[in-house]
Write a protein that holds these residues in place. Structure first.
Motif, PDB file in Angstrom:
ATOM      1  N   ARG A 178       0.832  -1.203   0.000  1.00 23.87           N
ATOM      2  CA  ARG A 178       0.000   0.000   0.000  1.00 23.87           C
ATOM      3  C   ARG A 178       0.875   1.265   0.000  1.00 23.87           C
ATOM      4  N   THR A 179       1.935   1.253   0.769  1.00 21.01           N
ATOM      5  CA  THR A 179       2.822   2.415   0.843  1.00 21.01           C
ATOM      6  C   THR A 179       3.453   2.706  -0.511  1.00 21.01           C
ATOM      7  N   ASP A 180       3.896   1.661  -1.212  1.00 24.05           N
ATOM      8  CA  ASP A 180       4.502   1.853  -2.536  1.00 24.05           C
ATOM      9  C   ASP A 180       3.485   2.390  -3.539  1.00 24.05           C
ATOM     10  N   LEU A 181       2.295   1.787  -3.567  1.00 19.76           N
ATOM     11  CA  LEU A 181       1.280   2.201  -4.534  1.00 19.76           C
ATOM     12  C   LEU A 181       0.802   3.621  -4.265  1.00 19.76           C
ATOM     13  N   GLU A 182       0.767   4.010  -3.000  1.00 16.78           N
ATOM     14  CA  GLU A 182       0.323   5.361  -2.634  1.00 16.78           C
ATOM     15  C   GLU A 182       1.228   6.426  -3.239  1.00 16.78           C
ATOM     16  N   ASP A 183       2.511   6.090  -3.425  1.00 14.49           N
ATOM     17  CA  ASP A 183       3.454   7.034  -4.020  1.00 14.49           C
ATOM     18  C   ASP A 183       3.274   7.160  -5.532  1.00 14.49           C
ATOM     19  N   ARG A 184       2.552   6.211  -6.140  1.00 15.10           N
ATOM     20  CA  ARG A 184       2.452   6.184  -7.599  1.00 15.10           C
ATOM     21  C   ARG A 184       1.066   6.510  -8.127  1.00 15.10           C
ATOM     22  N   PHE A 185       0.019   6.210  -7.348  1.00 13.10           N
ATOM     23  CA  PHE A 185      -1.341   6.351  -7.843  1.00 13.10           C
ATOM     24  C   PHE A 185      -2.200   7.119  -6.842  1.00 13.10           C
ATOM     25  N   PRO A 186      -3.303   7.726  -7.309  1.00 13.14           N
ATOM     26  CA  PRO A 186      -4.222   8.411  -6.389  1.00 13.14           C
ATOM     27  C   PRO A 186      -4.782   7.447  -5.343  1.00 13.14           C
ATOM     28  N   SER A 187      -5.079   7.988  -4.174  1.00 10.71           N
ATOM     29  CA  SER A 187      -5.534   7.148  -3.057  1.00 10.71           C
ATOM     30  C   SER A 187      -6.803   6.370  -3.391  1.00 10.71           C
ATOM     31  N   HIS A 188      -7.760   7.017  -4.076  1.00 15.32           N
ATOM     32  CA  HIS A 188      -9.029   6.335  -4.343  1.00 15.32           C
ATOM     33  C   HIS A 188      -8.828   5.145  -5.280  1.00 15.32           C
ATOM     34  N   VAL A 189      -7.811   5.203  -6.125  1.00 16.90           N
ATOM     35  CA  VAL A 189      -7.518   4.082  -7.024  1.00 16.90           C
ATOM     36  C   VAL A 189      -6.959   2.906  -6.223  1.00 16.90           C
ATOM     37  N   VAL A 190      -6.006   3.192  -5.346  1.00 18.30           N
ATOM     38  CA  VAL A 190      -5.398   2.140  -4.534  1.00 18.30           C
ATOM     39  C   VAL A 190      -6.420   1.540  -3.580  1.00 18.30           C
ATOM     40  N   ASP A 191      -7.350   2.363  -3.089  1.00 18.03           N
ATOM     41  CA  ASP A 191      -8.424   1.848  -2.226  1.00 18.03           C
ATOM     42  C   ASP A 191      -9.200   0.748  -2.940  1.00 18.03           C
ATOM     43  N   LYS A 192      -9.528   0.987  -4.205  1.00 20.72           N
ATOM     44  CA  LYS A 192     -10.298   0.004  -4.982  1.00 20.72           C
ATOM     45  C   LYS A 192      -9.491  -1.271  -5.205  1.00 20.72           C
ATOM     46  N   TRP A 193      -8.218  -1.120  -5.497  1.00 22.03           N
ATOM     47  CA  TRP A 193      -7.383  -2.282  -5.790  1.00 22.03           C
ATOM     48  C   TRP A 193      -7.145  -3.165  -4.570  1.00 22.03           C
ATOM     49  N   LEU A 194      -6.958  -2.543  -3.397  1.00 23.72           N
ATOM     50  CA  LEU A 194      -6.598  -3.313  -2.208  1.00 23.72           C
ATOM     51  C   LEU A 194      -7.782  -3.624  -1.301  1.00 23.72           C
ATOM     52  N   GLY A 195      -8.923  -2.976  -1.533  1.00 26.11           N
ATOM     53  CA  GLY A 195     -10.117  -3.344  -0.799  1.00 26.11           C
ATOM     54  C   GLY A 195     -10.209  -2.794   0.604  1.00 26.11           C
ATOM     55  N   HIS A 196      -9.775  -1.565   0.795  1.00 25.91           N
ATOM     56  CA  HIS A 196     -10.019  -0.885   2.062  1.00 25.91           C
ATOM     57  C   HIS A 196     -10.079   0.610   1.799  1.00 25.91           C
ATOM     58  N   SER A 197     -10.532   1.369   2.787  1.00 29.14           N
ATOM     59  CA  SER A 197     -10.693   2.812   2.621  1.00 29.14           C
ATOM     60  C   SER A 197      -9.388   3.534   2.909  1.00 29.14           C
ATOM     61  N   ASN A 198      -9.320   4.796   2.483  1.00 22.78           N
ATOM     62  CA  ASN A 198      -8.138   5.602   2.764  1.00 22.78           C
ATOM     63  C   ASN A 198      -7.982   5.841   4.265  1.00 22.78           C
ATOM     64  N   LYS A 199      -9.108   5.940   4.964  1.00 28.41           N
ATOM     65  CA  LYS A 199      -9.057   6.119   6.420  1.00 28.41           C
ATOM     66  C   LYS A 199      -8.390   4.922   7.081  1.00 28.41           C
ATOM     67  N   VAL A 200      -8.742   3.729   6.642  1.00 27.94           N
ATOM     68  CA  VAL A 200      -8.130   2.513   7.180  1.00 27.94           C
ATOM     69  C   VAL A 200      -6.654   2.461   6.819  1.00 27.94           C
ATOM     70  N   ALA A 201      -6.333   2.865   5.588  1.00 28.08           N
ATOM     71  CA  ALA A 201      -4.939   2.851   5.154  1.00 28.08           C
ATOM     72  C   ALA A 201      -4.080   3.769   6.015  1.00 28.08           C
ATOM     73  N   GLN A 202      -4.581   4.962   6.300  1.00 31.64           N
ATOM     74  CA  GLN A 202      -3.831   5.905   7.121  1.00 31.64           C
ATOM     75  C   GLN A 202      -3.689   5.408   8.549  1.00 31.64           C
ATOM     76  N   LYS A 203      -4.685   4.704   9.023  1.00 28.68           N
ATOM     77  CA  LYS A 203      -4.672   4.232  10.406  1.00 28.68           C
ATOM     78  C   LYS A 203      -3.802   2.996  10.592  1.00 28.68           C
ATOM     79  N   HIS A 204      -3.769   2.107   9.584  1.00 30.19           N
ATOM     80  CA  HIS A 204      -3.134   0.807   9.776  1.00 30.19           C
ATOM     81  C   HIS A 204      -1.969   0.510   8.825  1.00 30.19           C
ATOM     82  N   TYR A 205      -1.937   1.085   7.633  1.00 32.95           N
ATOM     83  CA  TYR A 205      -1.023   0.590   6.618  1.00 32.95           C
ATOM     84  C   TYR A 205       0.089   1.550   6.190  1.00 32.95           C
ATOM     85  N   LEU A 206      -0.249   2.794   5.921  1.00 32.18           N
ATOM     86  CA  LEU A 206       0.737   3.708   5.336  1.00 32.18           C
ATOM     87  C   LEU A 206       1.914   3.937   6.285  1.00 32.18           C
ATOM     88  N   GLN A 207       3.117   3.890   5.719  1.00 34.36           N
ATOM     89  CA  GLN A 207       4.334   4.023   6.511  1.00 34.36           C
ATOM     90  C   GLN A 207       5.282   5.037   5.873  1.00 34.36           C
TER      91      GLN A 207
END
Length: 292
Positions: A178-207
């Motif tokens: 998720r961290t790698d994809l966030e640097d390359r694509f818009p957040s809403h696109v990565v949300d669709k690909w990985l199956g979680h919301s941006n809020k969840v990503a910020q809380k649990h995944y992004l580093q």
């Protein structure tokens, strides 16, 4: 039986919130007059101290220690953010849309989604396809027994690659993806690909990775301004004269004054209507010329 095991603060907060919820339901059911934990203030349930970013260099070292199926299992988690084991062992050959270069993921947790067949995955999928027995249904044929401990086996591969196993082994692979994809694509696109919301990503995944720090101290301003050079900027904690705001404003004001007084525009050409107050009019001679 009381356990002496010490819980992490986030885990203790989670259990305490469950107890508070239990009491709240007891009050609603009129089993208690009031909730004894109602005024208790609790912290968060997320422990980011166990975050670990798996770089592509380390990922390649681990892949070299894997057989075909383990390489694909690891690759799906690290490069496509698959949840393991549910989404990994649930992937079927019919879910691979080769022409569209997409993977169909029927997740037990979040439902149906699609993600690209990333370039890092293509060779791993090709190798697994060539090695798969005729008529195979599932992409990962082994390790489908509930008694298989995938984390223990992955730890062995990590150690074989000369590294120390990290906590939350598979979750951190997904977080690294998720961290790698966030640097390359818009957040809403990565949300669709990985199956979680941006809020969840910020809380649990992004580093924050070492690459982020390196870019911050080496790359130029995307606008093209190179701060910290002789052209101006902050050097050693001192603002150079070239970027002193008052001097820059003074230069602009002097330039404007000279242009107005000389009757020239900023390109050095004569102005048709020299400035005369707020409503400039042509001079007498200019008016006669225009009337003729």
């Amino acid at each position: 039986m009381v356990s002496d095991a010490k819980l992490a603060q986030s885990t203790a907060n989670k259990h305490a919130k469950r107890v508070r919820t239990f009491f709240r339901h007891a009050v609603r059911a009129r089993l208690l007059n009031e909730n004894p934990a109602a005024e208790t203030k609790l912290g968060g349930e997320v422990n980011r101290d166990r975050d670990h970013y798996v770089s592509r260099i380390d990922a390649n070292k681990i892949l070299k220690q894997c057989d075909t199926e383990w390489a694909l299992t690891f690759g799906l988690c690290r490069f496509a953010g698959f949840r393991c084991p549910s989404e990994v062992i649930g992937l079927q050959w019919s879910d691979l849309q080769w022409d569209e270069k997409r993977l169909r993921i029927d997740s037990q947790k979040t439902g149906l989604r699609f993600c690209p067949i990333f370039p890092e995955l293509r060779s791993l999928l090709d190798s697994a396809w060539d090695a798969a027995p005729e008529g195979s249904r599932y992409v990962i044929g082994h390790y489908r027994d509930n008694t298989c401990n995938l984390r223990t086996q992955l730890h062995r591969l990590i150690e074989r690659a000369g590294m120390e196993p990290w906590p939350k082994t598979f979750v951190n692979l997904r977080a690294s993806c998720r961290t790698d994809l966030e640097d390359r694509f818009p957040s809403h696109v990565v949300d669709k690909w990985l199956g979680h919301s941006n809020k969840v990503a910020q809380k649990h995944y992004l580093q924050v990775t070492e690459a982020h720090w390196e870019r911050a101290v080496t790359e130029l301003d995307p606008t093209g301004n190179n701060t910290g050079t002789k052209d101006g900027g902050v050097m050693g904690g001192v603002i150079s004269a070239a970027t002193d705001q008052s001097q820059e404003i003074g230069k602009v004001e002097n330039t404007v004054k000279s242009v107005v007084l000389s009757g020239l525009d900023q390109q050095g050409l004569p102005q048709q209507y020299p400035g005369r107050g707020s409503n400039p009019q042509p001079s007498a001679s200019e008016a006669d010329t225009l009337s003729n």
